[in-house]
Design an enzyme around this catalytic site. Sequence first.
Site, mmCIF file in Angstrom:
data_model
loop_
_atom_site.group_PDB
_atom_site.id
_atom_site.type_symbol
_atom_site.label_atom_id
_atom_site.label_comp_id
_atom_site.label_asym_id
_atom_site.label_seq_id
_atom_site.Cartn_x
_atom_site.Cartn_y
_atom_site.Cartn_z
ATOM 1 N N HIS A 12 -2.413 -31.974 19.673
ATOM 2 C CA HIS A 12 -1.197 -32.676 20.104
ATOM 3 C C HIS A 12 -0.115 -31.693 20.517
ATOM 4 C CE1 HIS A 12 -2.964 -36.437 18.758
ATOM 5 N NE2 HIS A 12 -3.497 -35.685 17.801
ATOM 6 N N GLU A 62 -3.902 -5.844 15.170
ATOM 7 C CA GLU A 62 -3.438 -4.558 14.645
ATOM 8 C C GLU A 62 -4.585 -3.538 14.685
ATOM 9 O OE1 GLU A 62 -0.026 -4.033 11.593
ATOM 10 O OE2 GLU A 62 -1.837 -3.757 10.418
ATOM 11 N N LYS A 94 10.022 0.109 13.693
ATOM 12 C CA LYS A 94 10.528 0.308 12.319
ATOM 13 C C LYS A 94 11.622 1.374 12.329
ATOM 14 C CE LYS A 94 6.233 -0.491 9.730
ATOM 15 N NZ LYS A 94 5.224 0.142 8.888
ATOM 16 N N GLY A 143 -4.684 -1.746 5.047
ATOM 17 C CA GLY A 143 -3.885 -2.886 4.596
ATOM 18 C C GLY A 143 -4.495 -4.227 4.981
ATOM 19 N N ARG A 144 -4.948 -4.344 6.231
ATOM 20 C CA ARG A 144 -5.466 -5.642 6.699
ATOM 21 C C ARG A 144 -6.874 -5.911 6.189
ATOM 22 N NH1 ARG A 144 -4.168 -2.040 10.491
ATOM 23 N NH2 ARG A 144 -5.754 -1.147 11.834
ATOM 24 N N GLU A 171 10.704 -4.594 4.108
ATOM 25 C CA GLU A 171 10.750 -6.017 3.720
ATOM 26 C C GLU A 171 10.419 -6.160 2.230
ATOM 27 O OE1 GLU A 171 9.172 -4.761 6.303
ATOM 28 O OE2 GLU A 171 9.242 -6.105 8.045
ATOM 29 N N LYS A 178 0.848 -1.206 0.000
ATOM 30 C CA LYS A 178 0.000 0.000 0.000
ATOM 31 C C LYS A 178 0.883 1.255 0.000
ATOM 32 C CE LYS A 178 -3.613 2.368 2.516
ATOM 33 N NZ LYS A 178 -4.463 2.435 3.695
HETATM 34 O O1 F6P Z 1 3.731 -2.504 9.622
HETATM 35 C C1 F6P Z 1 2.383 -2.710 9.575
HETATM 36 C C2 F6P Z 1 1.835 -2.483 8.203
HETATM 37 O O2 F6P Z 1 1.783 -1.134 7.917
HETATM 38 C C3 F6P Z 1 0.479 -3.132 8.037
HETATM 39 O O3 F6P Z 1 -0.537 -2.355 8.510
HETATM 40 C C4 F6P Z 1 0.442 -3.407 6.587
HETATM 41 O O4 F6P Z 1 -0.512 -4.369 6.249
HETATM 42 C C5 F6P Z 1 1.863 -3.891 6.346
HETATM 43 O O5 F6P Z 1 2.648 -3.096 7.211
HETATM 44 C C6 F6P Z 1 2.349 -3.759 4.946
HETATM 45 O O6 F6P Z 1 2.289 -2.435 4.509
HETATM 46 P P1 F6P Z 1 2.368 -2.057 2.982
HETATM 47 O O7 F6P Z 1 1.227 -2.688 2.291
HETATM 48 O O8 F6P Z 1 2.311 -0.566 2.946
HETATM 49 O O9 F6P Z 1 3.675 -2.578 2.472
#
Ligand code: F6P
Length: 528
Positions: free
Chosen positions: A368, A338, A492, A252-253, A199, A193
Amino acid sequence: MNIKSTHLKLKYKNLEKLAKDDLKISHLMKAESDRLENFVLREGPLRADFSKQLVSQKTLKSLKEFAAACNLEEWRAKLFAGEKINDSENRAVLHMALRDIGGSDSVKENVRSMRKRMEKFANNIRAEGKFNSIVHIGIGGSDLGPRLVADAFRATADIKFDLRFAENIDGASINDALDGLNPKKTLIIVVSKSFTTQETHMNAEAAFKWLESELGVNAGKHLVAVTANRQGAIDFKVPEEQIFDFWDWVGGRYSVWSSVGLSLQIAFGPSLFGEFLKGASKMDLHFRDQPLHENLPVMMAIIGIWNRNFLNYSSLAVIPYSRNIRKLPAFLQQLEMESNGKQINREGVYTGITCPIIWGDQGTNGQHAFFQWLHQGTPGAPVDFIAVLKDSSGRPEHHAALLANCFAQSEALMLGKSKEQVLQEIGDGFKSDIIAQQKTFPGNRPSTTITLDNLTPYSLGHLIALYEHKVFVQGVIWNINSFDQWGVELGKVLASNILQEMQTGTEGKHDASTSKLIELFVNSMKNS
Ligand code: F6P
């Protein structure tokens, strides 16, 4: 809970009093002859049975009144009207518009044209036959939803591509995703987003280099971006016609329904994705139109509030008895924690106890591992059992055993086993009294059982939207903004500072423990 209004306070106090009643779920089940009528709700293929919760009909009525007194109907109306209820970010919350519910005409138009574009793109890729693999790169909300849906239908739907995911910044993640693939036949879809997530950036860069090493200047043709930050994707050299937007009103979620689901559209075809949207849309209508007392997300939310705020359970276990949706606990972890893992309310004041820890694993695996704790540990946790009635494995005898286990677990949690029962079984003998005590199950442990008639894109859409709206209702009751996530920011920023120090060899100001950890890493790099 931090409550200002006097009439709400009275209702809350009344619930606190009810929570002190010494009730047994099994007694309620016998005593309340119409218990199933009042504790089971159905919408389409989804049936939720709340009768094994430690809630009497009297308490349920008070809980419903309490929820209504939290202005739930007004908040629900604001949500569907597209008001900017994510006030810390000044944004509306309109993921339902992605499923054709709510939103202004211009929102509807944007959604429609984006969906058309996605479908056309997906159909072209499917028809061309140029690619045989897709690597979806993203993390959090840009990963968990698509991954859950992909896994749910990998075994049963007609999937035309080797669909892989890379999320973690750990290099092993992108290594695994690219392993054995041919760059000439691989489409890389970068989903973010913000298009600033560390990452995703690192993984996308690694994937791009991998493409470039084989395709040279044509690498960009294999790169697609899904983002609300078009410029970020352009700067990353994604061809403009291969950028799919979504909007700031999609959290995002809550974004699996948007172009974030592009990899699903391509891999499974637009019609599966369409069914998924339809299923969610029907749950939106249920939530929007059903009165509060017959409303599935409301029921689920108030039961959760009861367990968290009045019975003091600090976690909720989610156990899907369906291997195909084994990623559900991870998905719900982000969705719930979140969204509602917060302690400051909309007025900037401490709001008290909120979201429980969400955790779990697929049944029967969990039996288990951690079910010992669920049955005899302290204090245990409420459980959401999720079962699919119809078999899709082609092994009906396995399926019957799977569901028997699911139903038995909720029964065992409720009934427990008394010391007398155990003594009868083991008889008098060596240390029998001690052993009987240890073999006793306290029981009276609450659970909900959700059944889906069948695991289809439609029913999965139902299920996810149910949890989404539950989270919204709980956020209203706790008086928090469920749609921002400031709590993820601090770590972060610190990570980026530390990385810079590691790369430049400068020493930052840290506590003794953190400094030592950095030093250990730097030394290990020097020695390698
Ligand atoms: O770090 C949390 C977050 O901002 C989430 O809310 C989001 O889903 C995820 O990182 C990934 O964010 P993006 O879609 O901006 O890469």
